[in-house]
Design an enzyme around this catalytic site. Structure first.
Site, PDB file in Angstrom:
ATOM      1  N   THR A 138     101.457  16.284  64.862  1.00  0.00           N
ATOM      2  CA  THR A 138     100.029  16.627  65.463  1.00  0.00           C
ATOM      3  C   THR A 138      99.798  15.130  66.237  1.00  0.00           C
ATOM      4  O   THR A 138      99.439  15.317  67.668  1.00  0.00           O
ATOM      5  CB  THR A 138      98.829  16.918  64.692  1.00  0.00           C
ATOM      6  OG1 THR A 138      99.268  18.175  63.912  1.00  0.00           O
ATOM      7  CG2 THR A 138      97.621  16.959  65.251  1.00  0.00           C
ATOM      8  N   SER A 181     108.498  15.866  62.603  1.00  0.00           N
ATOM      9  CA  SER A 181     107.766  15.865  61.588  1.00  0.00           C
ATOM     10  C   SER A 181     108.602  15.937  60.268  1.00  0.00           C
ATOM     11  O   SER A 181     109.104  17.028  59.817  1.00  0.00           O
ATOM     12  CB  SER A 181     106.486  16.747  61.477  1.00  0.00           C
ATOM     13  OG  SER A 181     105.615  16.484  60.415  1.00  0.00           O
ATOM     14  N   CYS A 220      97.836  25.903  60.087  1.00  0.00           N
ATOM     15  CA  CYS A 220      96.527  25.053  60.413  1.00  0.00           C
ATOM     16  C   CYS A 220      95.544  26.482  61.115  1.00  0.00           C
ATOM     17  O   CYS A 220      94.252  25.987  61.258  1.00  0.00           O
ATOM     18  CB  CYS A 220      96.933  24.807  61.784  1.00  0.00           C
ATOM     19  SG  CYS A 220      98.025  23.322  61.423  1.00  0.00           S
TER      20      CYS A 220
END
Ligand code: C6P
Length: 396
Positions: free
Chosen positions: A72, A201, A326
């Site tokens: 993010t 990530s 999310c």
């Protein structure tokens, strides 16, 4: 039995990763930027871990791989930095993203839109795929950046990144790809790809949470998003997350090995799960198998709300999702299903199953049984779906 089939949301930390991280909590805990031995104790492992990360994506030494706190952050960094450098200064006014990017791209693009940036949301086709040539129609001489994810987190659809990168280079436009769902699933070779920025990530490939990175090609370095120190060559301030970096290095090494050694087995398990679930009548999977990451399936069971299915799965100890973690609490229909133009009553029925190299055949067989029973139960009590038990499956 407890079965984890939500590996696109996050993955278990590989025990080998945890082992290499352990000494950096209570033994080698110095701040690497300090001027004493507690600091220098960390340097060899930090350097080795960064080397493993470079090697994992085959990045040339002269390029930058800057460690961040998560994907993010990396995604926000690219879009906001491009805004500051190219759009706020009046040189350009436009960016292109796909309509199925992760919220960390879509929400950032919307924010930049509110500041006057023109944003094109590139459509996907009915198979959930992007057709690279369509990008040409939207690039103008005012386009600063194209940002298209490598693999979609909901369907697993693999987008034609090589081709899009070529087009962007030919047109002189910067290109970023969010490769969060690609690491460990497709070979990533920054020596060959014409990509300028690449996000990943660690927690998506059996590394720890809270650590990610942004790759930047030499000469295309972005201004920092976080100011305040000289960490990472001044590109990203904040005390280095040493255990995280060491963990990400090991996880990257294992992810590359896994691509070779585990991928066929994971794919076979995913295909087995899919074959058995598709035997249920009125069931649909988005995106053909050969155009998807080997671990992912987004499947719709007509007449069954995704959340109702998740409830039954959860009660049976199975963790899956209706899509991106999310956005899992808003009960909206799945955005990819909407983007492919699925009928409204199907868009609410999608369930994402995502496997990993830790998924077993027993777990998959157990899940198949639970899903079949859940479909019978939920269609049986549905007021909108005409259900007859004899029509449950097409063939068994
Ligand atoms: N997708 C999902 O359930 P972080 O957690 O910030 O490191 O990763 C964000 C992110 C960015 N890009 C893509 C393509 C992703 O899939 C994710 C995380 C999870 O799909 C959690 S929302």
């Amino acid at each position: 039995m407890r079965v984890y089939l939500d590996n696109n949301a996050t993955t278990i930390v590989d025990p080998q990763v945890k082992t290499v991280m352990d000494p950096f909590f209570c033994q080698y805990y110095g701040n690497p930027n300090s001027l004493h031995a507690f600091a220098s104790d960390t340097h060899i492992d930090l350097n080795r871990s960064l080397e493993k990360i470079y090697a994992g994506i085959n990045a040339p030494k002269e390029d930058s791989v800057v460690v961040t706190s998560c994907a993010t952050e990396s995604n926000n960094w690219v879009l906001k930095s491009i805004y500051f450098d190219y759009i706020l200064t009046g040189r350009k006014n436009h960016i292109i993203i796909s309509e199925v990017e992760h919220p960390s791209i879509i929400a950032t693009a919307r924010f930049l839109e509110s500041l006057g940036t023109k944003v094109t949301y590139l459509p996907i086709n009915s198979e959930g795929l992007i057709e690279a040539h369509t990008i040409r129609d939207f690039i103008t001489d005012k386009t600063a950046l194209v940002s298209i994810m490598w693999a979609n987190n909901e369907t697993g659809a693999i987008f034609p990144i090589e081709e899009i990168a070529e087009i962007c280079q030919e047109k002189g436009v910067l290109f970023h790809t969010d490769a969060v769902q690609a690491i460990g699933k497709v070979p990533v070779n920054m020596q060959e790809l014409k990509v300028d920025y690449l996000t990943f990530s660690a927690h998506k490939f059996h590394g720890p949470k809270g650590i990610g990175a942004l790759y930047m090609r030499k000469g295309k370095e972005l201004k920092p998003l976080l100011h305040g120190g000289e960490h990472m060559g001044g590109l990203r301030s904040g005390t280095l997350n040493v255990p995280g970096i060491v963990g990400m290095g090991k996880a990257m090494e294992l992810a590359v090995d896994s691509l070779m050694f585990d991928m066929p087995d994971v794919k076979a398990l995913r295909d087995h799960l899919e074959d058995e679930l598709l035997k249920i009548n009125d069931t649909f999977v988005v995106t053909p198998r050969e155009k998807r990451t080997h671990n992912t399936m987004l499947i719709s069971f007509r007449g069954i709300e995704g959340e109702a299915m998740l409830w039954d799965l959860n009660k049976a100890g199975i963790g899956a999702s209706t899509g991106s973690a999310c956005a899992s609490e808003d009960l909206e229909s799945n955005p990819v299903m909407e983007a492919i133009g699925a009928e409204a009553d199907l868009a609410h029925t999608a369930i994402r199953f995502s496997l990993s190299r830790f998924t077993t055949k027993e777990e998959v067989d157990y899940t198949i049984g639970v899903v079949h029973e859940a479909v019978k139960r939920l269609r049986g009590i549905s007021s909108s779906y005409a259900y007859t038990p004899k029509d449950h499956v097409s063939e068994l």
